[in-house]
Write a protein that holds these residues in place. Structure first.
Motif, mmCIF file in Angstrom:
data_model
loop_
_atom_site.group_PDB
_atom_site.id
_atom_site.type_symbol
_atom_site.label_atom_id
_atom_site.label_comp_id
_atom_site.label_asym_id
_atom_site.label_seq_id
_atom_site.Cartn_x
_atom_site.Cartn_y
_atom_site.Cartn_z
ATOM 1 N N GLN A 171 -10.888 -13.546 -10.552
ATOM 2 C CA GLN A 171 -10.013 -13.212 -9.430
ATOM 3 C C GLN A 171 -8.838 -14.178 -9.417
ATOM 4 N N ASN A 212 -9.148 -7.373 1.213
ATOM 5 C CA ASN A 212 -7.980 -7.264 0.344
ATOM 6 C C ASN A 212 -7.180 -5.994 0.657
ATOM 7 N N GLU A 213 -7.885 -4.890 0.735
ATOM 8 C CA GLU A 213 -7.249 -3.587 0.953
ATOM 9 C C GLU A 213 -6.529 -3.537 2.295
ATOM 10 N N ALA A 267 -6.855 -11.974 -3.293
ATOM 11 C CA ALA A 267 -6.988 -11.779 -4.737
ATOM 12 C C ALA A 267 -5.971 -10.724 -5.154
ATOM 13 N N PRO A 295 -4.286 -7.681 -6.462
ATOM 14 C CA PRO A 295 -4.827 -6.373 -6.874
ATOM 15 C C PRO A 295 -4.487 -6.072 -8.328
ATOM 16 N N ALA A 349 -12.095 -7.650 -2.335
ATOM 17 C CA ALA A 349 -11.943 -7.985 -3.752
ATOM 18 C C ALA A 349 -13.286 -8.325 -4.378
ATOM 19 N N THR A 350 -14.154 -8.991 -3.615
ATOM 20 C CA THR A 350 -15.466 -9.376 -4.141
ATOM 21 C C THR A 350 -16.330 -8.146 -4.409
#
Length: 302
Positions: free
Chosen positions: A271, A134-135, A152, A154, A205-206
């Motif tokens: 999410q 995600n990042e 997902a 943020p 995200a997880t």
């Protein structure tokens, strides 16, 4: 020296006049009045500071200086057109290619459907797929390294200037091997403080959801290993190296090898999976096709 009064529009009018040889034809070509064309040519003379035309009766005849300026003007306008087209292509506006970023966990089901549907809408479109956390994908989007991402959403303040097309919501489950699946129907995480857990590295995200769920349970998880991708994580869990918290969507990757047990409602972490792209690119036809397919997929999922 900058000649503020020497505009591209005036150069365009001059080039048209030299090519057509007529005020009337230039006015028709550029959808102007003959008076506007005459004023533009006269103001060009004033801006440059030298005569460009002479009058012969009612006709306006170009001097050698006007012919020379028009020759350069053709080059300037042609080069500008080339640069603007290339600029739009760099932004993906006129490109037959789109760069799509996605989390690994979406590659078994959602991403193939998004890509196939978008290519039906734009058959000549080539899709380059970038996988990451995600990042990482958010950074790539802001840097212009990808055109759109499916991740997902943020929960921090990274969403300024971002258009969001929701796809579906997902939640975390306790993932265990088939040999060590729990007997209870839902999981009280506060009872799992001593269990060995595996998770993804920071930025996913997880991973964030994993720690959020344990924070809700008021316990610190016993993390024995961090891995860099969801496939490795699921393989290790299936081989009894520990448990993990995984989103329900990864069942499509290798769900037969794992048991997914829901968490008690007080520990559930949601999410929001969505297509995201920069609002500055919302007129890009490739993005429009991608967003339209995402909206259709959202309705099908519901």
């Amino acid at each position: 020296m900058v000649y503020e009064e020497v505009t591209l529009r005036k150069l365009e009018i001059l080039c048209s006049f030299i090519r057509t040889g007529s005020l009337v034809k230039t006015a028709e070509e550029l959808q102007l009045s003959s008076v506007s064309v005459h004023k533009a040519l006269h103001s060009l003379e004033t801006a440059i500071g030298c005569p460009l035309f002479i009058k012969e009766g009612r006709q306006l005849k170009p001097l050698p200086a006007a012919l020379y300026l028009a020759e350069g003007g053709f080059d300037v306008l042609e080069e500008l057109d080339r640069v603007l087209k290339k600029t739009r292509a760099k932004a993906g506006i006129e490109s037959k290619q789109i760069r799509l970023g996605s989390m690994y966990s979406l590659t078994a089901n959602i991403i193939p459907r998004v890509i196939m549907g978008t290519k039906i809408r734009r058959p000549d479109l080539d899709v380059d797929l970038y996988l990451g956390s995600n990042e990482d994908l958010m950074k790539r989007l802001h840097a212009g390294e990808v055109d759109a991402i499916v991740i997902a959403v943020p929960t921090n303040n990274e969403l300024d200037g971002i258009e969001i097309v929701p796809l579906f919501e997902d939640q975390l489950y306790l993932a265990s091997s088939k040999n060590s699946k729990p007997t209870q129907g839902s999981i009280d995480l506060s009872n799992y403080e001593q269990e060995k857990f595996l998770t993804l590295q920071d930025g996913f995200a997880t991973t964030a959801g994993f720690y959020d769920a344990f924070k809700l349970a008021g316990v610190k998880p016993n993390v024995v290993m961090r891995v860099s991708d969801i496939f490795t994580l699921m393989n290790m869990v299936s081989n009894d190296m520990g448990r993990s918290l995984l989103p329900g969507r990864v069942r499509a990757l290798m769900g037969d090898a794992l048991d997914f047990t829901p968490l008690e409602s007080k520990y559930q972490v949601i999410q929001r999976i969505a297509l995201m792209y920069l609002q500055a690119n919302e007129s890009n036809p490739n993005i429009l096709a991608l967003a339209a397919e995402a909206r259709m997929l959202q309705r099908k999922i519901k």
